[in-house]
Design an enzyme around this catalytic site. Structure first.
Site, PDB file in Angstrom:
ATOM      1  N   ILE A 155       0.347  -1.314  -0.037  1.00 55.04           N
ATOM      2  CA  ILE A 155      -0.158  -0.489  -0.278  1.00 55.04           C
ATOM      3  C   ILE A 155       0.750   1.233  -0.473  1.00 55.04           C
ATOM      4  O   ILE A 155       1.147   2.249  -1.079  1.00 55.04           O
ATOM      5  CB  ILE A 155      -1.385  -0.215   1.024  1.00 55.04           C
ATOM      6  CG1 ILE A 155      -1.930  -1.270   0.974  1.00 55.04           C
ATOM      7  CG2 ILE A 155      -1.908   1.562   1.540  1.00 55.04           C
ATOM      8  CD1 ILE A 155      -3.030  -1.608   2.493  1.00 55.04           C
ATOM      9  N   THR A 232      -4.300   5.553   7.481  1.00 56.83           N
ATOM     10  CA  THR A 232      -5.399   4.464   7.225  1.00 56.83           C
ATOM     11  C   THR A 232      -4.599   3.070   7.639  1.00 56.83           C
ATOM     12  O   THR A 232      -4.751   2.068   6.896  1.00 56.83           O
ATOM     13  CB  THR A 232      -5.503   4.175   4.945  1.00 56.83           C
ATOM     14  OG1 THR A 232      -3.567   4.333   5.184  1.00 56.83           O
ATOM     15  CG2 THR A 232      -5.685   5.548   4.749  1.00 56.83           C
ATOM     16  N   ARG A 234      -3.951   1.513  10.932  1.00 57.33           N
ATOM     17  CA  ARG A 234      -4.162   0.785  12.375  1.00 57.33           C
ATOM     18  C   ARG A 234      -3.940   1.869  13.585  1.00 57.33           C
ATOM     19  O   ARG A 234      -3.112   2.736  13.262  1.00 57.33           O
ATOM     20  CB  ARG A 234      -3.622  -0.732  13.025  1.00 57.33           C
ATOM     21  CG  ARG A 234      -3.912  -1.935  12.649  1.00 57.33           C
ATOM     22  CD  ARG A 234      -5.218  -2.191  12.279  1.00 57.33           C
ATOM     23  NE  ARG A 234      -5.507  -3.334  11.656  1.00 57.33           N
ATOM     24  CZ  ARG A 234      -5.805  -4.028  10.280  1.00 57.33           C
ATOM     25  NH1 ARG A 234      -6.080  -2.573   9.923  1.00 57.33           N
ATOM     26  NH2 ARG A 234      -5.865  -4.858  10.195  1.00 57.33           N
ATOM     27  N   GLU A 263     -11.358   1.520  18.361  1.00 61.29           N
ATOM     28  CA  GLU A 263     -12.201   2.356  17.094  1.00 61.29           C
ATOM     29  C   GLU A 263     -13.478   1.217  17.761  1.00 61.29           C
ATOM     30  O   GLU A 263     -14.879   1.075  16.963  1.00 61.29           O
ATOM     31  CB  GLU A 263     -11.856   1.782  16.366  1.00 61.29           C
ATOM     32  CG  GLU A 263     -11.096   0.595  15.724  1.00 61.29           C
ATOM     33  CD  GLU A 263     -10.464   0.402  14.248  1.00 61.29           C
ATOM     34  OE1 GLU A 263     -10.177   1.619  13.185  1.00 61.29           O
ATOM     35  OE2 GLU A 263     -11.071  -0.653  13.595  1.00 61.29           O
ATOM     36  N   HIS A 295     -12.400   3.239   8.899  1.00 65.27           N
ATOM     37  CA  HIS A 295     -12.413   2.043   8.834  1.00 65.27           C
ATOM     38  C   HIS A 295     -12.650   1.368   7.609  1.00 65.27           C
ATOM     39  O   HIS A 295     -13.223   0.462   7.515  1.00 65.27           O
ATOM     40  CB  HIS A 295     -12.127   1.127   9.356  1.00 65.27           C
ATOM     41  CG  HIS A 295     -11.214  -0.059   9.764  1.00 65.27           C
ATOM     42  ND1 HIS A 295     -10.339  -0.918  10.585  1.00 65.27           N
ATOM     43  CD2 HIS A 295     -10.432  -0.577   8.216  1.00 65.27           C
ATOM     44  CE1 HIS A 295      -9.906  -1.227  10.027  1.00 65.27           C
ATOM     45  NE2 HIS A 295      -9.827  -1.379   9.080  1.00 65.27           N
ATOM     46  N   GLN A 296     -12.787   2.298   5.996  1.00 66.08           N
ATOM     47  CA  GLN A 296     -13.661   2.044   5.084  1.00 66.08           C
ATOM     48  C   GLN A 296     -12.265   2.185   3.804  1.00 66.08           C
ATOM     49  O   GLN A 296     -13.118   1.859   2.978  1.00 66.08           O
ATOM     50  CB  GLN A 296     -14.833   3.083   4.715  1.00 66.08           C
ATOM     51  CG  GLN A 296     -14.318   4.392   4.658  1.00 66.08           C
ATOM     52  CD  GLN A 296     -15.200   5.128   4.148  1.00 66.08           C
ATOM     53  OE1 GLN A 296     -16.155   5.811   4.434  1.00 66.08           O
ATOM     54  NE2 GLN A 296     -15.383   5.295   2.951  1.00 66.08           N
ATOM     55  N   ALA A 297     -10.928   1.999   4.151  1.00 66.61           N
ATOM     56  CA  ALA A 297     -10.516   2.731   3.357  1.00 66.61           C
ATOM     57  C   ALA A 297     -10.418   1.242   2.108  1.00 66.61           C
ATOM     58  O   ALA A 297      -9.668   1.784   0.873  1.00 66.61           O
ATOM     59  CB  ALA A 297      -8.628   2.979   3.785  1.00 66.61           C
ATOM     60  N   PHE A 298     -10.725  -0.053   2.476  1.00 67.48           N
ATOM     61  CA  PHE A 298     -10.570  -1.339   1.606  1.00 67.48           C
ATOM     62  C   PHE A 298     -11.386  -1.455   1.116  1.00 67.48           C
ATOM     63  O   PHE A 298     -11.971  -2.339   0.029  1.00 67.48           O
ATOM     64  CB  PHE A 298     -10.297  -1.874   2.872  1.00 67.48           C
ATOM     65  CG  PHE A 298     -11.447  -2.589   3.465  1.00 67.48           C
ATOM     66  CD1 PHE A 298     -11.804  -2.005   4.889  1.00 67.48           C
ATOM     67  CD2 PHE A 298     -12.262  -3.759   3.656  1.00 67.48           C
ATOM     68  CE1 PHE A 298     -13.544  -1.957   5.476  1.00 67.48           C
ATOM     69  CE2 PHE A 298     -13.923  -3.833   4.293  1.00 67.48           C
ATOM     70  CZ  PHE A 298     -13.778  -2.892   5.052  1.00 67.48           C
TER      71      PHE A 298
END
Ligand code: NAD
Length: 331
Positions: A155, A232, A234, A263, A295-298
């Site tokens: 990444i 993005t 942890r 989170e 936590h939506q980057a994926f």
């Protein structure tokens, strides 16, 4: 193979079921997170499928082992939520998804950077309210700026390539440097130099004992004044209280995070009608120069499709006694 799927949202259920169409595993979905309290739901399941905020600690693994679980499959790259040493002691194999669209996360990190720098979310909220004033919305050109990438794996390298395309100078820090990263036109430097020179720092390393709070009061004090921090990776990589302190003094010029230390009790659920008792996240979202996403980057069609396919392939390989190509080595 009978598999208990925890933290199963609607999209998990439909996309995992699609990927399972030919394989025919018996999937039992639970919306709850895996914990010592919910582990008994997996009784009789040879495999347990989890996500990033499930708790797969020694206590949970002991319960799973006595109930017959032999495989834990996480629908993620990171596996810091799993006590891999305890899993090995109980003879439970752990698999993850090593490879799924790294573009999903790298592109989202760039999106967060643009959004926090150019105040895009604030501007959009304003125009919805009929306010077209530009006061407070000034950002800076990324072209010509220095961007630091901590963790230059899959990444981090893609993020670096995109930033080079913007005309940035890219510095990297990684204990395992890669020639491919340098071939992009980026340069490795010690972490202290990266912090002091970078206008933007983006975190792309895993959460380990070595990287926990890699961004803390000391490192923030050494950072370039007014720099922007993107995470993005942890939440535990950042000492959030220290980041709040640095935001208050202006030492940190902006913060955009898709992950947050605490989170687990917040993300992946709608809490809009409840009182949120986490004062740290409430303080964070009150800053005009902070963006928080859950936590939506994926979360792209391509990435989720690959995650589900790989997870089902791991279940099938385990059932057949074949090599587990995505096995996490025991700690
Ligand atoms: P990767 O394994 O390809 O790269 C990680 C890099 O970090 C490696 O090059 C490694 O050497 C480096 N690293 C290890 N320890 C380090 C340290 N102390 N300091 C600096 N670098 C260090 O992993 P990846 O696929 O690029 O994923 C990176 C991280 O992104 C994952 O660990 C995960 O936590 C996170 N992630 C987040 C999301 C999301 O939706 N927000 C999705 C996928 C992955």
């Amino acid at each position: 193979m009978k598999t208990a799927v925890f933290s199963a949202r609607r999209y998990d259920k439909s996309m995992l079921a699609d990927a399972n169409r030919d394989a025919g595993h018996e999937l039992v979905f639970f919306e709850d997170r895996l914990s010592a309290a919910t582990a008994p739901l997996a009784a009789g399941c040879e495999a347990v499928c989890v996500f990033v905020n499930d708790s797969v600690d020694a206590e949970v693994l002991a319960i799973l082992a006595t109930q017959g679980t032999r495989l834990v499959a996480t629908r993620s790259t990171g596996y810091n939520q799993i006590d891999t040493a305890a899993a090995a002691q109980h003879g439970i194999a752990v698999v993850r998804v090593t490879d799924y669209s790294p573009y999903s996360v790298a592109e989202f990190a760039v999106g967060l950077l643009l959004a926090v720098n150019r105040k895009i979310a604030r501007a959009s909220a304003r125009t919805r309210d009929g306010n077209f004033d530009l006061e407070g919305l000034m950002g800076f050109d990324l072209h010509g700026k220095t961007v630091g990438v901590i963790g230059t794996g899959k990444i981090g390298a893609i993020f670096a390539r995109i930033m080079l395309g913007f005309g940035c100078t890219v510095l990297g820090y990684d204990p395992y440097p890669s020639a491919a990263f340098e071939a992009l036109g980026a340069r490795y430097v010690p972490v202290g130099e990266l912090l002091s020179r970078s206008d933007v720092v983006s975190l792309h390393c895993p959460l380990t004992e070595q990287t926990r709070h890699i961004v803390n009061g000391d490192s923030l004090a050494r950072a370039k004044r007014g720099s922007v921090l993107i995470n993005t990776s942890r939440g535990g990589l950042i000492d959030t209280e220290a980041a709040i302190g640095a935001l208050k003094t202006g030492q940190l010029g902006g913060l955009a995070i898709d992950v947050y230390e605490q989170e687990a009790n917040l993300f992946f659920q709608d809490l809009s009608s409840t009182i949120i008792c986490d004062d740290v996240i409430q303080r964070l979202v009150s800053f005009p120069n902070v963006i928080v996403t859950g936590h939506q980057a994926f979360f792209t069609v391509e990435a989720i499709g690959q995650i589900m396919q790989t997870t089902i392939a791991s279940l099938t390989a385990f059932e057949r006694g074949e090599e587990l190509v995505n096995r996490v080595p025991p700690a």
